[in-house]
Design an enzyme around this catalytic site. Structure first.
Site, PDB file in Angstrom:
ATOM      1  CG  HIS A   6       0.339   6.625  -0.514  1.00  0.00           C
ATOM      2  ND1 HIS A   6      -0.694   7.048  -0.959  1.00  0.00           N
ATOM      3  CD2 HIS A   6       0.882   5.523   0.523  1.00  0.00           C
ATOM      4  CE1 HIS A   6      -1.738   6.783  -0.352  1.00  0.00           C
ATOM      5  NE2 HIS A   6      -1.251   5.612   0.874  1.00  0.00           N
TER       6      HIS A   6
ATOM      7  CG  HIS B  62      -1.588   1.022   1.190  1.00  0.00           C
ATOM      8  ND1 HIS B  62      -2.874   1.401   0.672  1.00  0.00           N
ATOM      9  CD2 HIS B  62      -1.170   2.458   2.115  1.00  0.00           C
ATOM     10  CE1 HIS B  62      -3.423   2.887   1.269  1.00  0.00           C
ATOM     11  NE2 HIS B  62      -2.168   3.598   2.107  1.00  0.00           N
ATOM     12  CD  GLU B  63       2.164   3.033   3.991  1.00  0.00           C
ATOM     13  OE1 GLU B  63       2.260   4.519   3.427  1.00  0.00           O
ATOM     14  OE2 GLU B  63       1.436   3.110   4.570  1.00  0.00           O
TER      15      GLU B  63
HETATM   16 ZN   LIG Z   1      -1.537   4.958   2.153  1.00  0.00          ZN
END
Ligand SMILES: [Zn+2]
Length: 229
Positions: free
Chosen positions: A102, A98-99
């Site tokens: 980004h 998830h990171e």
């Molecule tokens: Zn996030």
């Protein structure tokens, strides 16, 4: 607003985020104990996805705390909390991916992320100042009710920030799921569990945005009542 409905309202705005927090904690602690069949640590997962997406310039570092994971676009660094960085769990793989999601958004110049970054300084200042104007405006409502309007506009900027956060978070999670599945970081059976972790995390942002919207609506309601008197 009389005291009865107000107490119900108060319970709602306290309970919604609390429920989301408990949900993310319980989901995370369940899947933090389940190792992935590929046996990669969160740090390895992040590195693998970054490299596969031409992001070898982005570094992955360990950060203290629980669920303190984040991506810093200024330093191009993925920060993973100790457990996620070191262990090879389903939860760790999902959060790490998830990171990195980004970081990929950052590389691609994803519009919602850029808009969110542009809003950060404005949102910080406006959220702090909003309540000052709202409270003074409410106390001296006979002469200074327009100060409330200033407060409402400032509050609305904060709400906009919370709402823009939603597509950024959901998009990072869907990128994460695509990456961990196509790169074979998790198996088909683990996919559902990883998705549960990311969905629970997303719910905390939805809860925060919902509360922010409710607070804004309440202030608008109070303002229109004061203005009518
Ligand atoms: Zn996030």
């Amino acid at each position: 607003m009389s005291i009865g409905p107000y107490l119900i309202y108060l319970a709602i705005i306290v309970l919604i985020p609390l429920w989301a927090q408990l949900k993310v904690k319980s989901t995370y602690s369940r899947y933090e104990k389940i190792p992935t069949s590929a046996g990669m640590s969160g740090a390895e997962v992040a590195r693998r996805i970054l490299d596969a997406n031409g992001l070898s310039n982005v570094s992955v570092v360990e950060t203290k705390g629980v669920l303190s994971d984040h991506y810093n676009p200024m330093t191009k660094t993925v920060h993973l909390s100790t457990a996620n960085y070191r262990k090879h769990s389903v939860a760790g793989a999902a959060v790490a991916a998830h990171e990195v999601g980004h970081a990929i958004q950052d590389k691609e110049g994803y519009a919602a992320l850029r808009f969110r970054h542009a809003l950060v300084p404005v949102a910080n200042i406006s959220s702090n100042m909003a309540w000052f104007f709202l409270i003074i405006g409410m106390i001296f409502s006979t002469v200074l009710s327009n100060l409330m309007l200033v407060g409402i506009i400032l509050l609305a900027v904060g709400v906009l920030f919370q709402i823009v956060t939603l597509p950024v978070e959901f998009n990072a999670s869907s990128r994460a799921m695509n990456q961990i599945v196509t790169l074979g970081i998790i198996s088909n059976e683990e996919e559902r569990d990883a998705r549960k972790v990311l969905n629970a995390a997303a719910m905390t942002y939805v809860a925060a945005a919902a509360v922010a919207v409710l607070e804004l609506l309440r202030m608008i309601l109070i303002f229109t009542n004061i203005s009518r008197d």
